[in-house]
Design a protein around this motif. Structure first.
Motif, PDB file in Angstrom:
ATOM      1  N   PRO A 179       0.826  -1.208   0.000  1.00  0.00           N
ATOM      2  CA  PRO A 179       0.000   0.000   0.000  1.00  0.00           C
ATOM      3  C   PRO A 179       0.860   1.257   0.000  1.00  0.00           C
ATOM      4  O   PRO A 179       1.956   1.278   0.556  1.00  0.00           O
ATOM      5  N   SER A 180       0.347   2.281  -0.652  1.00  0.00           N
ATOM      6  CA  SER A 180       1.114   3.527  -0.723  1.00  0.00           C
ATOM      7  C   SER A 180       0.951   4.320   0.570  1.00  0.00           C
ATOM      8  O   SER A 180       0.051   4.086   1.374  1.00  0.00           O
ATOM      9  N   GLN A 181       1.821   5.273   0.751  1.00  0.00           N
ATOM     10  CA  GLN A 181       1.838   6.071   1.971  1.00  0.00           C
ATOM     11  C   GLN A 181       0.584   6.931   2.087  1.00  0.00           C
ATOM     12  O   GLN A 181       0.054   7.117   3.177  1.00  0.00           O
ATOM     13  N   SER A 182       0.079   7.435   0.958  1.00  0.00           N
ATOM     14  CA  SER A 182      -1.118   8.267   1.024  1.00  0.00           C
ATOM     15  C   SER A 182      -2.348   7.447   1.401  1.00  0.00           C
ATOM     16  O   SER A 182      -3.258   7.967   2.049  1.00  0.00           O
ATOM     17  N   ALA A 183      -2.402   6.171   1.020  1.00  0.00           N
ATOM     18  CA  ALA A 183      -3.523   5.323   1.433  1.00  0.00           C
ATOM     19  C   ALA A 183      -3.509   5.107   2.938  1.00  0.00           C
ATOM     20  O   ALA A 183      -4.555   5.120   3.592  1.00  0.00           O
ATOM     21  N   ILE A 184      -2.345   4.937   3.489  1.00  0.00           N
ATOM     22  CA  ILE A 184      -2.239   4.751   4.935  1.00  0.00           C
ATOM     23  C   ILE A 184      -2.620   6.043   5.659  1.00  0.00           C
ATOM     24  O   ILE A 184      -3.318   6.019   6.677  1.00  0.00           O
ATOM     25  N   ARG A 185      -2.203   7.178   5.126  1.00  0.00           N
ATOM     26  CA  ARG A 185      -2.567   8.462   5.739  1.00  0.00           C
ATOM     27  C   ARG A 185      -4.069   8.698   5.688  1.00  0.00           C
ATOM     28  O   ARG A 185      -4.658   9.224   6.641  1.00  0.00           O
ATOM     29  N   LEU A 186      -4.726   8.333   4.557  1.00  0.00           N
ATOM     30  CA  LEU A 186      -6.173   8.476   4.462  1.00  0.00           C
ATOM     31  C   LEU A 186      -6.876   7.609   5.497  1.00  0.00           C
ATOM     32  O   LEU A 186      -7.864   8.026   6.104  1.00  0.00           O
ATOM     33  N   THR A 187      -6.388   6.409   5.708  1.00  0.00           N
ATOM     34  CA  THR A 187      -6.999   5.512   6.678  1.00  0.00           C
ATOM     35  C   THR A 187      -6.858   6.060   8.090  1.00  0.00           C
ATOM     36  O   THR A 187      -7.826   6.076   8.863  1.00  0.00           O
ATOM     37  N   VAL A 188      -5.671   6.504   8.432  1.00  0.00           N
ATOM     38  CA  VAL A 188      -5.443   7.039   9.774  1.00  0.00           C
ATOM     39  C   VAL A 188      -6.295   8.285  10.003  1.00  0.00           C
ATOM     40  O   VAL A 188      -6.915   8.440  11.060  1.00  0.00           O
ATOM     41  N   SER A 189      -6.379   9.162   9.021  1.00  0.00           N
ATOM     42  CA  SER A 189      -7.186  10.375   9.203  1.00  0.00           C
ATOM     43  C   SER A 189      -8.661  10.038   9.303  1.00  0.00           C
ATOM     44  O   SER A 189      -9.398  10.677  10.070  1.00  0.00           O
ATOM     45  N   GLY A 190      -9.118   9.030   8.564  1.00  0.00           N
ATOM     46  CA  GLY A 190     -10.515   8.616   8.674  1.00  0.00           C
ATOM     47  C   GLY A 190     -10.837   8.061  10.046  1.00  0.00           C
ATOM     48  O   GLY A 190     -11.882   8.372  10.637  1.00  0.00           O
ATOM     49  N   PHE A 191      -9.941   7.242  10.577  1.00  0.00           N
ATOM     50  CA  PHE A 191     -10.171   6.697  11.910  1.00  0.00           C
ATOM     51  C   PHE A 191     -10.079   7.780  12.979  1.00  0.00           C
ATOM     52  O   PHE A 191     -10.789   7.726  13.982  1.00  0.00           O
ATOM     53  N   LEU A 192      -9.218   8.762  12.777  1.00  0.00           N
ATOM     54  CA  LEU A 192      -9.141   9.858  13.746  1.00  0.00           C
ATOM     55  C   LEU A 192     -10.418  10.687  13.741  1.00  0.00           C
ATOM     56  O   LEU A 192     -10.884  11.137  14.793  1.00  0.00           O
ATOM     57  N   LEU A 193     -10.994  10.894  12.559  1.00  0.00           N
ATOM     58  CA  LEU A 193     -12.267  11.622  12.502  1.00  0.00           C
ATOM     59  C   LEU A 193     -13.371  10.838  13.214  1.00  0.00           C
ATOM     60  O   LEU A 193     -14.211  11.411  13.903  1.00  0.00           O
ATOM     61  N   MET A 194     -13.371   9.515  13.045  1.00  0.00           N
ATOM     62  CA  MET A 194     -14.364   8.702  13.749  1.00  0.00           C
ATOM     63  C   MET A 194     -14.130   8.735  15.258  1.00  0.00           C
ATOM     64  O   MET A 194     -15.081   8.716  16.034  1.00  0.00           O
ATOM     65  N   LEU A 195     -12.878   8.796  15.675  1.00  0.00           N
ATOM     66  CA  LEU A 195     -12.553   8.865  17.097  1.00  0.00           C
ATOM     67  C   LEU A 195     -13.039  10.180  17.700  1.00  0.00           C
ATOM     68  O   LEU A 195     -13.596  10.201  18.802  1.00  0.00           O
ATOM     69  N   VAL A 196     -12.852  11.268  16.984  1.00  0.00           N
ATOM     70  CA  VAL A 196     -13.336  12.569  17.459  1.00  0.00           C
ATOM     71  C   VAL A 196     -14.853  12.539  17.589  1.00  0.00           C
ATOM     72  O   VAL A 196     -15.425  13.015  18.576  1.00  0.00           O
ATOM     73  N   GLN A 197     -15.504  11.937  16.620  1.00  0.00           N
ATOM     74  CA  GLN A 197     -16.956  11.844  16.661  1.00  0.00           C
ATOM     75  C   GLN A 197     -17.421  11.019  17.864  1.00  0.00           C
ATOM     76  O   GLN A 197     -18.354  11.401  18.567  1.00  0.00           O
ATOM     77  N   SER A 198     -16.779   9.914  18.111  1.00  0.00           N
ATOM     78  CA  SER A 198     -17.155   9.071  19.252  1.00  0.00           C
ATOM     79  C   SER A 198     -16.912   9.796  20.570  1.00  0.00           C
ATOM     80  O   SER A 198     -17.716   9.686  21.499  1.00  0.00           O
ATOM     81  N   THR A 199     -15.821  10.526  20.662  1.00  0.00           N
ATOM     82  CA  THR A 199     -15.520  11.276  21.884  1.00  0.00           C
ATOM     83  C   THR A 199     -16.586  12.337  22.141  1.00  0.00           C
ATOM     84  O   THR A 199     -17.029  12.524  23.276  1.00  0.00           O
ATOM     85  N   ALA A 235     -15.438  10.650   7.088  1.00  0.00           N
ATOM     86  CA  ALA A 235     -14.582   9.570   7.575  1.00  0.00           C
ATOM     87  C   ALA A 235     -14.803   8.296   6.768  1.00  0.00           C
ATOM     88  O   ALA A 235     -13.852   7.577   6.445  1.00  0.00           O
ATOM     89  N   SER A 236     -16.033   8.004   6.404  1.00  0.00           N
ATOM     90  CA  SER A 236     -16.323   6.809   5.600  1.00  0.00           C
ATOM     91  C   SER A 236     -15.709   6.911   4.214  1.00  0.00           C
ATOM     92  O   SER A 236     -15.156   5.937   3.699  1.00  0.00           O
ATOM     93  N   CYS A 237     -15.797   8.077   3.597  1.00  0.00           N
ATOM     94  CA  CYS A 237     -15.208   8.277   2.268  1.00  0.00           C
ATOM     95  C   CYS A 237     -13.689   8.150   2.312  1.00  0.00           C
ATOM     96  O   CYS A 237     -13.082   7.589   1.390  1.00  0.00           O
ATOM     97  N   ALA A 238     -13.066   8.647   3.362  1.00  0.00           N
ATOM     98  CA  ALA A 238     -11.610   8.524   3.480  1.00  0.00           C
ATOM     99  C   ALA A 238     -11.205   7.065   3.616  1.00  0.00           C
ATOM    100  O   ALA A 238     -10.219   6.623   3.013  1.00  0.00           O
ATOM    101  N   PHE A 239     -11.964   6.289   4.372  1.00  0.00           N
ATOM    102  CA  PHE A 239     -11.636   4.882   4.548  1.00  0.00           C
ATOM    103  C   PHE A 239     -11.873   4.095   3.255  1.00  0.00           C
ATOM    104  O   PHE A 239     -11.048   3.265   2.865  1.00  0.00           O
TER     105      PHE A 239
END
Length: 77
Positions: A9-29, A52-56
């Protein structure tokens, strides 16, 4: 860009995944901190969830790399 499903996987795909999960974490908090879900919090949750779903999904599928074109040509050389 290679998605997360590919063997490398490319680095930008990993960054998109991490940012999507962080957005979901903020929402849950925000949900956990609020005793009752108000109208303002509901708007924020409905705005963050599709983003967040689109980023994932984009990270899983992979976004195509732009074509390699030399956009800056040297004139006279």
């Amino acid at each position: 860009m290679n998605g997360l499903i590919s063997s490398a996987p490319s680095q930008s795909a990993i960054r998109l995944t991490v940012s999507g999960f962080l957005l979901m974490l903020v929402q849950s908090t925000l949900l956990l901190m609020s005793p009752a879900l108000g109208a303002g919090a509901g708007v924020l949750i409905w705005a963050l969830t599709p983003l967040a779903s689109c980023a994932f999904i984009a990270a899983l599928i992979g976004i195509p790399d732009p074509p390699e074109q030399h956009w800056r040509h040297r004139h006279g050389r």
